[in-house]
Scaffold this motif. Structure first.
Motif, PDB file in Angstrom:
ATOM      1  N   GLU A 123       0.810  -1.210   0.000  1.00 19.31           N
ATOM      2  CA  GLU A 123       0.000   0.000   0.000  1.00 19.31           C
ATOM      3  C   GLU A 123       0.847   1.266   0.000  1.00 19.31           C
ATOM      4  N   ALA A 124       1.968   1.250   0.693  1.00 19.07           N
ATOM      5  CA  ALA A 124       2.797   2.454   0.784  1.00 19.07           C
ATOM      6  C   ALA A 124       3.270   2.902  -0.604  1.00 19.07           C
ATOM      7  N   ILE A 125       3.624   1.939  -1.458  1.00 22.05           N
ATOM      8  CA  ILE A 125       4.065   2.285  -2.811  1.00 22.05           C
ATOM      9  C   ILE A 125       2.890   2.763  -3.642  1.00 22.05           C
ATOM     10  N   VAL A 126       1.735   2.123  -3.474  1.00 20.77           N
ATOM     11  CA  VAL A 126       0.530   2.574  -4.186  1.00 20.77           C
ATOM     12  C   VAL A 126       0.231   4.032  -3.845  1.00 20.77           C
ATOM     13  N   PHE A 127       0.294   4.372  -2.560  1.00 19.65           N
ATOM     14  CA  PHE A 127      -0.032   5.740  -2.151  1.00 19.65           C
ATOM     15  C   PHE A 127       1.009   6.736  -2.672  1.00 19.65           C
ATOM     16  N   ARG A 128       2.269   6.322  -2.715  1.00 23.17           N
ATOM     17  CA  ARG A 128       3.300   7.190  -3.318  1.00 23.17           C
ATOM     18  C   ARG A 128       3.007   7.433  -4.795  1.00 23.17           C
ATOM     19  N   ALA A 129       2.575   6.380  -5.500  1.00 24.11           N
ATOM     20  CA  ALA A 129       2.259   6.518  -6.921  1.00 24.11           C
ATOM     21  C   ALA A 129       1.092   7.476  -7.125  1.00 24.11           C
ATOM     22  N   ILE A 130       0.085   7.362  -6.287  1.00 23.15           N
ATOM     23  CA  ILE A 130      -1.063   8.268  -6.381  1.00 23.15           C
ATOM     24  C   ILE A 130      -0.604   9.701  -6.149  1.00 23.15           C
ATOM     25  N   HIS A 131       0.206   9.906  -5.129  1.00 27.85           N
ATOM     26  CA  HIS A 131       0.700  11.253  -4.815  1.00 27.85           C
ATOM     27  C   HIS A 131       1.551  11.799  -5.963  1.00 27.85           C
ATOM     28  N   ALA A 132       2.273  10.906  -6.664  1.00 26.65           N
ATOM     29  CA  ALA A 132       3.148  11.338  -7.754  1.00 26.65           C
ATOM     30  C   ALA A 132       2.372  11.660  -9.026  1.00 26.65           C
ATOM     31  N   GLY A 133       1.106  11.244  -9.108  1.00 25.66           N
ATOM     32  CA  GLY A 133       0.290  11.601 -10.256  1.00 25.66           C
ATOM     33  C   GLY A 133      -0.199  10.456 -11.125  1.00 25.66           C
TER      34      GLY A 133
END
Length: 275
Positions: A86-96
């Protein structure tokens, strides 16, 4: 034009075609695939897989792909492929990233539902679409820890309803990273899954599926096909041929430029097949 899965898949699920989701590993693949999609006036999905996440990180890949997608004359979705954290998913969302796949296929059903729903709640709050997987699509090579398990239709109904995902990746005989077509597709199972759910369906492992089966699959509710191996083979084989032909050369970009036309042509073939 930058879009989400929800801008593409519902319409494709009701049509006789589907969208290609192409793995990209750098600017060469991204530009060649977008060029192919623009040539055919078709949408396309650029997917970042675990190998590139581990190598470059989601922020660097977002920085590379988002400007290309926004500048394109066709619809382009920037998608995070199979992600188990999940942490990587949320980083991806934040990155656009405009779409993410949280892959809980190796988890017990209840945990898959719970963790996928947590991702969906965050993603939907900012307009990002989510793909999930039920059952487990195996790999021919490279990830021996991944199970091989068909999607169970009654579980699919519960998973879809309780997780809130936008697209469902299914396991119906398809296999990741096959270099030749040979995966026998269980069409009876697929039709039962279609009857048990209402979402657009996703097939991974497109390279390993016979063309006749692809033509049949795309007319059903399969709206997204993940394509990787055949594109990598086209690019890698063309680069190898160029290097063998000019052994005194050593510049990476020189050889990549020689291989891009072969990659673009293979992308055109795949996108045309799925249209």
């Amino acid at each position: 034009m930058l879009v989400t899965l929800n801008d593409l898949l519902p319409q494709e699920a009701q049509s006789s075609g589907a969208v290609a989701c192409c793995n990209v590993f750098g600017i060469e693949e991204a530009k060649a695939i977008i060029s192919a999609a623009e040539h055919l006036h078709r949408p396309v999905i650029l997917a970042v897989n675990k190998d590139m996440v581990d190598l470059a990180g989601v922020e660097a890949m977002a920085g590379l792909l988002l400007p290309l997608a926004k500048a394109s004359s066709t619809k382009v979705c920037v998608h995070l492929d199979h992600c188990y954290e999940e942490a990587i998913v949320f980083r991806a969302i934040h990155a656009g990233f405009t779409s993410v796949m949280f892959d809980g296929s190796q988890l017990p059903l209840n945990e898959n539902i719970r963790r996928t729903k947590n991702v969906v709640d965050v993603a939907h709050a900012v307009g990002v679409s989510v793909e999930g997987e039920l059952g487990s699509v195996p790999y021919q090579e490279g990830r021996d820890h991944i199970k091989s398990e068909f999607t169970e239709p009654t579980e699919a109904t519960r998973y879809v309803n309780e997780s809130g995902i936008d697209a469902l990746a299914v396991s119906v005989g398809n296999v990741h990273r096959m270099t030749e077509a040979g995966s026998p597709i269980n069409f009876d199972l697929l039709e039962t899954i279609e009857a048990a759910t209402t979402l657009p369906l996703v097939i991974h492992g497109t390279t390993g599926i016979a063309e006749s089966d692809l033509l049949k699959l795309k007319t059903q509710r399969v709206a997204k096909f993940n394509v990787g191996t055949t594109l990598r083979m086209a690019f890698g084989n063309a680069m190898r041929e160029a290097m063998e032909h000019e052994p005194a050369k050593f510049d990476k970009q020189y050889f990549a430029s020689k291989a891009i036309p072969a990659l673009r042509q293979e992308a055109i073939r795949v996108l045309s097949l799925l249209s």
